[in-house]
Design a protein around this motif. Structure first.
Motif, PDB file in Angstrom:
ATOM      1  N   ALA A 176       0.844  -1.272   0.002  1.00  0.00           N
ATOM      2  CA  ALA A 176      -0.020  -0.075  -0.067  1.00  0.00           C
ATOM      3  C   ALA A 176       0.810   1.269  -0.203  1.00  0.00           C
ATOM      4  CB  ALA A 176      -0.936   0.019   1.223  1.00  0.00           C
ATOM      5  N   GLU A 177       1.967   1.097   0.866  1.00  0.00           N
ATOM      6  CA  GLU A 177       2.792   2.430   0.883  1.00  0.00           C
ATOM      7  C   GLU A 177       3.445   2.652  -0.450  1.00  0.00           C
ATOM      8  OE1 GLU A 177       6.107   2.300   3.959  1.00  0.00           O
ATOM      9  OE2 GLU A 177       4.365   1.590   5.137  1.00  0.00           O
ATOM     10  N   ARG A 178       3.609   1.580  -1.048  1.00  0.00           N
ATOM     11  CA  ARG A 178       4.586   1.696  -2.323  1.00  0.00           C
ATOM     12  C   ARG A 178       3.705   1.439  -3.565  1.00  0.00           C
ATOM     13  NH1 ARG A 178       8.850   1.929   0.451  1.00  0.00           N
ATOM     14  NH2 ARG A 178      10.138   0.344   1.200  1.00  0.00           N
ATOM     15  N   ARG A 179       2.594   1.591  -3.376  1.00  0.00           N
ATOM     16  CA  ARG A 179       1.428   1.440  -4.638  1.00  0.00           C
ATOM     17  C   ARG A 179       1.874   2.200  -5.823  1.00  0.00           C
ATOM     18  NH1 ARG A 179      -4.016   2.982  -1.875  1.00  0.00           N
ATOM     19  NH2 ARG A 179      -2.926   2.960   0.042  1.00  0.00           N
ATOM     20  N   ASN A 180       2.481   3.441  -5.778  1.00  0.00           N
ATOM     21  CA  ASN A 180       2.650   4.080  -7.111  1.00  0.00           C
ATOM     22  C   ASN A 180       4.226   3.839  -7.604  1.00  0.00           C
ATOM     23  OD1 ASN A 180       0.218   5.122  -7.243  1.00  0.00           O
ATOM     24  ND2 ASN A 180       0.630   6.637  -5.539  1.00  0.00           N
ATOM     25  N   GLN A 181       4.828   3.319  -6.716  1.00  0.00           N
ATOM     26  CA  GLN A 181       6.301   2.936  -7.164  1.00  0.00           C
ATOM     27  C   GLN A 181       6.317   1.762  -8.232  1.00  0.00           C
ATOM     28  OE1 GLN A 181       8.378   3.081  -3.025  1.00  0.00           O
ATOM     29  NE2 GLN A 181       9.821   1.707  -4.302  1.00  0.00           N
ATOM     30  N   THR A 182       7.287   1.807  -9.264  1.00  0.00           N
ATOM     31  CA  THR A 182       7.425   0.732 -10.140  1.00  0.00           C
ATOM     32  C   THR A 182       7.967  -0.501  -9.456  1.00  0.00           C
ATOM     33  OG1 THR A 182       9.594   1.605 -10.706  1.00  0.00           O
ATOM     34  CG2 THR A 182       7.580   2.499 -12.223  1.00  0.00           C
ATOM     35  N   GLY A 183       7.574  -1.591  -9.926  1.00  0.00           N
ATOM     36  CA  GLY A 183       8.119  -3.028  -9.420  1.00  0.00           C
ATOM     37  C   GLY A 183       9.415  -3.237  -9.275  1.00  0.00           C
ATOM     38  N   GLY A 184      10.084  -2.706 -10.354  1.00  0.00           N
ATOM     39  CA  GLY A 184      11.614  -2.992 -10.351  1.00  0.00           C
ATOM     40  C   GLY A 184      12.295  -2.190  -9.358  1.00  0.00           C
ATOM     41  N   THR A 185      11.701  -1.245  -8.700  1.00  0.00           N
ATOM     42  CA  THR A 185      12.567  -0.669  -7.400  1.00  0.00           C
ATOM     43  C   THR A 185      12.212  -1.533  -6.126  1.00  0.00           C
ATOM     44  OG1 THR A 185      10.720   0.841  -7.103  1.00  0.00           O
ATOM     45  CG2 THR A 185      12.139   1.619  -8.653  1.00  0.00           C
ATOM     46  N   LEU A 186      11.355  -2.432  -6.109  1.00  0.00           N
ATOM     47  CA  LEU A 186      10.954  -2.967  -4.703  1.00  0.00           C
ATOM     48  C   LEU A 186      12.192  -3.875  -4.441  1.00  0.00           C
ATOM     49  CD1 LEU A 186       7.372  -4.166  -5.511  1.00  0.00           C
ATOM     50  CD2 LEU A 186       8.194  -1.915  -4.438  1.00  0.00           C
ATOM     51  N   SER A 187      12.436  -4.083  -3.243  1.00  0.00           N
ATOM     52  CA  SER A 187      13.179  -5.081  -2.617  1.00  0.00           C
ATOM     53  C   SER A 187      12.750  -6.591  -3.152  1.00  0.00           C
ATOM     54  CB  SER A 187      13.460  -5.127  -1.265  1.00  0.00           C
ATOM     55  OG  SER A 187      12.273  -5.750  -0.612  1.00  0.00           O
ATOM     56  N   GLY A 188      13.767  -7.504  -3.108  1.00  0.00           N
ATOM     57  CA  GLY A 188      13.159  -9.066  -3.528  1.00  0.00           C
ATOM     58  C   GLY A 188      12.110  -9.422  -2.525  1.00  0.00           C
ATOM     59  N   GLY A 189      11.926  -9.253  -1.330  1.00  0.00           N
ATOM     60  CA  GLY A 189      10.750  -9.654  -0.260  1.00  0.00           C
ATOM     61  C   GLY A 189       9.430  -8.737  -1.093  1.00  0.00           C
ATOM     62  N   GLU A 190       9.609  -7.743  -1.176  1.00  0.00           N
ATOM     63  CA  GLU A 190       8.450  -6.883  -1.621  1.00  0.00           C
ATOM     64  C   GLU A 190       8.001  -7.362  -2.946  1.00  0.00           C
ATOM     65  OE1 GLU A 190       9.764  -2.973   0.798  1.00  0.00           O
ATOM     66  OE2 GLU A 190      10.111  -2.998  -1.323  1.00  0.00           O
ATOM     67  N   GLN A 191       9.074  -7.632  -3.929  1.00  0.00           N
ATOM     68  CA  GLN A 191       8.749  -8.222  -5.328  1.00  0.00           C
ATOM     69  C   GLN A 191       7.642  -9.470  -4.987  1.00  0.00           C
ATOM     70  OE1 GLN A 191      11.506  -8.259  -8.238  1.00  0.00           O
ATOM     71  NE2 GLN A 191      12.083  -6.025  -8.048  1.00  0.00           N
ATOM     72  N   GLN A 192       8.096 -10.323  -4.144  1.00  0.00           N
ATOM     73  CA  GLN A 192       7.578 -11.596  -3.989  1.00  0.00           C
ATOM     74  C   GLN A 192       6.297 -11.387  -3.443  1.00  0.00           C
ATOM     75  OE1 GLN A 192       8.868 -15.009  -4.692  1.00  0.00           O
ATOM     76  NE2 GLN A 192       6.703 -15.072  -4.428  1.00  0.00           N
ATOM     77  N   MET A 193       5.891 -10.496  -2.480  1.00  0.00           N
ATOM     78  CA  MET A 193       4.678 -10.301  -2.111  1.00  0.00           C
ATOM     79  C   MET A 193       4.033  -9.625  -3.138  1.00  0.00           C
ATOM     80  SD  MET A 193       5.627  -7.955   1.414  1.00  0.00           S
ATOM     81  CE  MET A 193       6.784  -8.787   2.728  1.00  0.00           C
TER      82      MET A 193
END
Ligand code: ATP
Length: 235
Positions: free
Chosen positions: A125-142
């Motif tokens: 929810a916090e990162r809803r407007n961030q692009t997927g590629g900028t997420l950490s590995g764990g966040e990308q798995q989520m």
């Protein structure tokens, strides 16, 4: 809910799955554990029709699916979260979630499902407007799991959700897998090399070696089994 009976799958002349029989009951979490190259991903790809079974039967809710195309299998509610996450790196978190719902047109429910996802994974929810590629590995798995949930799975296939993640994040993701199973009646087939975690979260498990099932039992019994302890639990 899903039954594989004597399934054989080949890559050219190489037999990847040999007389594979697995059954998954509605509401269960079933894990398939095994070493690198045992045939775990091939099992999921055979269920989804990406790699065809040369022989054997695959039945989903009393219907044979082994000759159906992947899009028809997905439309039945069998949704795979692939190994390595494969999120869309240039789309935002919100857009990745929308992609997961591409077969749906029930707008009000889609909105409710997004709210549910933001509740179980507040970081998304916090990162809803961030692009997927900028997420950490764990966040990308989520995000990958959430994108799968947006397809409203009856059966969710998870391919190594723990891959490359820190132990604390793995524990967090596995406890949410259990929550998804309990709160949504989503049946889960969890393929894992991390046997320690997988056997803790699942109800029953299968052990695979070079394309064959060598053991099938409750997770409690598998955790007590000497061969499993030596080969997969490191004790
Ligand atoms: P991993 O944990 O590494 O993903 P796995 O248990 O999922 O391993 P698979 O990826 O299903 O194993 O591979 C099973 C066998 O099939 C291996 O011997 C692998 O080398 C072979 N294999 C997988 N994909 C292909 C392919 N596209 N072409 C040829 N052989 C393949």
């Amino acid at each position: 809910m899903l039954e594989l009976e004597n399934v054989n799958t080949y890559y050219g002349n190489i037999q990847a799955l040999s007389n594979l029989s697995i059954s998954i009951g509605e509401g269960e979490i079933i894990t398939l554990i095994g070493a690198n190259g045992a045939g775990k991903s091939t099992t999921l790809m055979t269920i989804c029709g990406i790699v065809p079974a040369l022989s054997g039967k695959i039945t989903f809710e009393d219907e044979r699916i082994e000759r159906l195309s992947t899009d028809r299998i997905v439309a039945k509610g069998i949704i795979q979260v692939p190994e390595g996450r494969r999120i869309f790196p240039y789309l935002t978190v919100r857009e990745n979630l929308d992609m997961g719902a591409y077969l749906r047109n029930d707008k009000a429910e889609i909105k409710r499902d997004i709210e549910y996802i933001f509740e179980i994974f507040p970081i998304l929810a916090e990162r809803r407007n961030q692009t997927g590629g900028t997420l950490s590995g764990g966040e990308q798995q989520m995000l990958a799991i959430s994108r799968g949930l947006m397809g409203k799975p009856r059966l969710l296939l998870l391919d190594e959700p723990s891959l490359g993640l820190a132990p604390l994040i793995v524990t967090q993701i596995f406890s949410i897998i259990r929550k998804i199973n309990e709160e949504n009646d989503t049946t889960i087939f969890l393929v894992e090399q991390n046997a320690n975690q997988a056997l803790k979260v699942a109800h029953r498990g299968y052990v695979m070696e070079t394309g064959r099932i060598t053991l099938a039992d409750t997770c409690e019994n598998l955790m007590q089994n000497d061969d499993v302890r030596k080969a997969y639990l490191g004790v």
